[in-house]
Design an enzyme around this catalytic site. Sequence first.
Site, PDB file in Angstrom:
ATOM      1  N   CYS A   2       0.836  -1.193   0.000  1.00 62.49           N
ATOM      2  CA  CYS A   2       0.000   0.000   0.000  1.00 62.49           C
ATOM      3  C   CYS A   2       0.877   1.251   0.000  1.00 62.49           C
ATOM      4  O   CYS A   2       1.902   1.302   0.671  1.00 62.49           O
ATOM      5  CB  CYS A   2      -0.945   0.117   1.187  1.00 62.49           C
ATOM      6  N   ARG A  27       3.849  -0.249  -4.868  1.00 63.66           N
ATOM      7  CA  ARG A  27       3.579  -0.797  -3.542  1.00 63.66           C
ATOM      8  C   ARG A  27       2.247  -1.535  -3.467  1.00 63.66           C
ATOM      9  O   ARG A  27       1.938  -2.201  -2.478  1.00 63.66           O
ATOM     10  CB  ARG A  27       3.583   0.317  -2.498  1.00 63.66           C
ATOM     11  N   TRP A  74      -2.894  -2.622  -1.718  1.00 67.85           N
ATOM     12  CA  TRP A  74      -2.584  -4.038  -1.916  1.00 67.85           C
ATOM     13  C   TRP A  74      -3.429  -4.749  -0.865  1.00 67.85           C
ATOM     14  O   TRP A  74      -3.174  -4.642   0.338  1.00 67.85           O
ATOM     15  CB  TRP A  74      -1.100  -4.293  -1.676  1.00 67.85           C
ATOM     16  N   ASN A 100      -1.643   1.900   5.921  1.00 69.92           N
ATOM     17  CA  ASN A 100      -0.797   0.831   5.391  1.00 69.92           C
ATOM     18  C   ASN A 100      -0.436  -0.056   6.580  1.00 69.92           C
ATOM     19  O   ASN A 100       0.070   0.447   7.577  1.00 69.92           O
ATOM     20  CB  ASN A 100       0.459   1.458   4.764  1.00 69.92           C
ATOM     21  N   GLY A 101      -0.744  -1.346   6.494  1.00 74.87           N
ATOM     22  CA  GLY A 101      -0.462  -2.257   7.603  1.00 74.87           C
ATOM     23  C   GLY A 101      -1.654  -3.142   7.863  1.00 74.87           C
ATOM     24  O   GLY A 101      -2.529  -3.288   7.004  1.00 74.87           O
ATOM     25  N   GLU A 497      17.100 -18.063  -7.460  1.00 73.39           N
ATOM     26  CA  GLU A 497      16.760 -16.695  -7.847  1.00 73.39           C
ATOM     27  C   GLU A 497      16.203 -16.665  -9.282  1.00 73.39           C
ATOM     28  O   GLU A 497      15.229 -15.962  -9.560  1.00 73.39           O
ATOM     29  CB  GLU A 497      18.011 -15.806  -7.707  1.00 73.39           C
ATOM     30  N   LYS A 501      12.449 -15.337 -10.266  1.00 69.90           N
ATOM     31  CA  LYS A 501      12.197 -14.255 -11.237  1.00 69.90           C
ATOM     32  C   LYS A 501      11.161 -14.709 -12.258  1.00 69.90           C
ATOM     33  O   LYS A 501      10.249 -13.969 -12.607  1.00 69.90           O
ATOM     34  CB  LYS A 501      13.487 -13.835 -11.974  1.00 69.90           C
ATOM     35  N   GLU A 504       7.612 -14.954 -10.630  1.00 69.02           N
ATOM     36  CA  GLU A 504       6.906 -13.750 -10.191  1.00 69.02           C
ATOM     37  C   GLU A 504       6.500 -12.821 -11.323  1.00 69.02           C
ATOM     38  O   GLU A 504       5.491 -12.133 -11.197  1.00 69.02           O
ATOM     39  CB  GLU A 504       7.654 -13.008  -9.076  1.00 69.02           C
ATOM     40  N   HIS A 520      17.045 -36.951  -6.352  1.00 71.86           N
ATOM     41  CA  HIS A 520      16.290 -37.325  -5.149  1.00 71.86           C
ATOM     42  C   HIS A 520      14.802 -36.997  -5.295  1.00 71.86           C
ATOM     43  O   HIS A 520      14.093 -36.910  -4.302  1.00 71.86           O
ATOM     44  CB  HIS A 520      16.872 -36.620  -3.924  1.00 71.86           C
ATOM     45  N   LYS A 621       5.941  -4.414  -3.920  1.00 71.16           N
ATOM     46  CA  LYS A 621       7.397  -4.287  -3.799  1.00 71.16           C
ATOM     47  C   LYS A 621       7.884  -4.542  -2.377  1.00 71.16           C
ATOM     48  O   LYS A 621       8.859  -5.229  -2.161  1.00 71.16           O
ATOM     49  CB  LYS A 621       7.796  -2.884  -4.261  1.00 71.16           C
TER      50      LYS A 621
HETATM   51  O1  M6R Z   1      12.935  -5.373   0.513  1.00 68.99           O
HETATM   52  P1  M6R Z   1      13.415  -6.756   0.776  1.00 68.99           P
HETATM   53  O2  M6R Z   1      14.696  -7.057   0.109  1.00 68.99           O
HETATM   54  O3  M6R Z   1      13.437  -7.093   2.232  1.00 68.99           O
HETATM   55  O4  M6R Z   1      12.317  -7.688   0.110  1.00 68.99           O
HETATM   56  C1  M6R Z   1      12.351  -9.070   0.243  1.00 68.99           C
HETATM   57  C2  M6R Z   1      11.402  -9.739  -0.707  1.00 68.99           C
HETATM   58  O5  M6R Z   1      10.098  -9.330  -0.468  1.00 68.99           O
HETATM   59  C3  M6R Z   1      11.761  -9.444  -2.166  1.00 68.99           C
HETATM   60  O6  M6R Z   1      13.058  -9.819  -2.461  1.00 68.99           O
HETATM   61  C4  M6R Z   1      10.792 -10.174  -3.115  1.00 68.99           C
HETATM   62  O7  M6R Z   1      10.973 -11.557  -3.009  1.00 68.99           O
HETATM   63  C5  M6R Z   1      10.975  -9.692  -4.546  1.00 68.99           C
HETATM   64  N1  M6R Z   1       9.696  -9.597  -5.180  1.00 68.99           N
HETATM   65  C6  M6R Z   1      11.826 -10.594  -5.344  1.00 68.99           C
HETATM   66  O8  M6R Z   1      11.971 -10.169  -6.659  1.00 68.99           O
END
Ligand code: M6R
Length: 626
Positions: A2, A27, A74, A100-101, A497, A501, A504, A520, A621
């Site tokens: 948010c 956000r 969000w 926000n929260g 990673e 990517k 997401e 395994h 984000k």
């Molecule tokens: O701001 P942060 O690095 O603490 O965020 C951690 C995760 O929320 C963040 O890396 C998230 O997994 C991203 N969407 C990955 O691309």
Amino acid sequence: MCGIMGYVGSKPALPVVLKGLRQLEYRGYDSAGIAIADKDRISVLKCKGKVADLENLVKRENFPGSTALGHTRWATHGEPSTPNAHPHIDCSGKIAIVHNGIIENHAPLRKLLEAEGHTFRSDTDTEVFSHLVEKFYRGDILLAVQEALTLIEGAYAFAVICQDEPDKIVAARRESPLVIGVGNGNEGEYIIASDLVAIVEHTRQAIHLDDGEIGVFQPSGHRIIDKANMKVEKDVESITWSLDKITKGGFPHYMLKEIFEQPETIYDTMRGRILKEKAQIKLGGLEDLIKLPSAEKTTTGLSHLLNSKRIVIIGCGTSWHASLVGEYLFENMLGIPVEVEYASEARYRNFIVDKDTTVIGISQSGETADTLAALREAKRRGAATLGLVNVVGSSIARETHCGVYLHAGPEIGVASTKAFTSQVCLLALMALLIGREKHVITDQRAGTIIQRLLEIPSQVEEILKKSSLIRDMAQRYAGFSNFLYLGRGYNFPIALEGALKLKEISYIHAEGYPAAEMKHGPIALIDENMPVIFIATDTEDQTYQKVISNIEEVKSRHGQVIIIASEGNESIYDVADTVITIPETEYCLTPLLTVIPLQLFAYHMAMLKGYDPDQPRNLAKSVTVE
Ligand code: M6R
């Protein structure tokens, strides 16, 4: 999660708030709304959808007011819909709030307020707050908010306006970010926002509210009160980064821009921290003094780190993957025991850390709720805490005993890219620094790694030139709905990673595994419909031949094989369907290079599928709620 935006001053507030919402849209983007106060009324407009939808709605109206709040949501409690969009108002429509929260005790509060006759219009947890403020309002909005907050359990950043006091915004925070831009000169204006990116265009001066603080902001000035109800004089900090950091700079998406910024951002992470002639590293943030309640004397962050019996690294998502690279770097190069924990798990189990432990929290935003909470828990248990964060002045930066900034500049794309490479680069610098201090890395070895680190930015540039090649590769594989990513050693976290990517932003199912784990279980999935992306760069490493055997195992089951390999490895073409090469570097630094083609692959895949990589569905984000 948010975005909150508010303006109070002498200009028309609406354009400022709408523009800010666009900048904060990363956000959350399932609904948006604004509330504008003038002396006769508070007008609220909101809708399901993006800020662009809100702008269309607002276009038809004329609002001259100079006090306004905005919100981009969000959803947590209540589906994305117009009634659930913020701002929320009280029964009289004279008080409007954005939040926000999560208000954890919203259910009993709602029951209580309904019993008292309040009428609710949404399914959100947030709406209880507008009614609570109404309940306590006796002509002073600051006092009403203060009183209402005493009943709230959970995390919040709130901004509140009131028709009877139309030139004021009251703002409060606990565990959700909120910064206040202080207007230049005599303009007498304040911009309240979840992130500096929405402020920087208006002013370079900002106040960071701390947990438990509440402030009232009006053109004539501001007043901030702390948890103990005492007035606090906050430092007004200067924002140093330039405006072009928050524009797309000619790229179609922030994500692509941020991928292409990496030669520069990796360099910025190293800038001023490498003393090349002496083969030494200097990280100023580790020189801060820390005093743990259980320790006899004050020490520096670095000395504590050097004397620690254990290092625990915590993070979430991409930052957790960087933490894993850190584990390999520290254990291989320094021989220090390192554990990597998901912050979300560490915070709720018996997290065994003490004064002899250093807990390193890695976070781009510095606001991730789980990472922040786990660091607080570590602190409570007596450990020294160290933050590796990107966002200057963020909660983790301020609450840890000491820390080092990434200096990657604002990362706006929801998928983390440049922050990851800066995190890995910083961990490599830390490993070198500790290794030099502990005399476990020789001058010569340190000199070699430093030289190789300094080559990384131009090597990343070389890989970026292959973007169109990687787009062609994405085209070839766009029809597949599952991918397996496999790597070993330093590149096992890169397999994780790469898979994250792809998931997401392209919504394609992908799993990352250590390559040896394939037999395994995951091998059962292999057939002609399962492309497998191997990261197999270091031909000298003891595991390289074993990865080649895994590749053969996939091929003999008709799996498609894509390999990220080092330049000059001609034999790799014999076993691969597709090869993407990276320039040669030290094995421990390969994650800085191998991740780049995987970022580009995910981006191009999202493009081919017609998805917006900057606003992937269901994601935000900064994850400031649990
Ligand atoms: O701001 P942060 O690095 O603490 O965020 C951690 C995760 O929320 C963040 O890396 C998230 O997994 C991203 N969407 C990955 O691309």
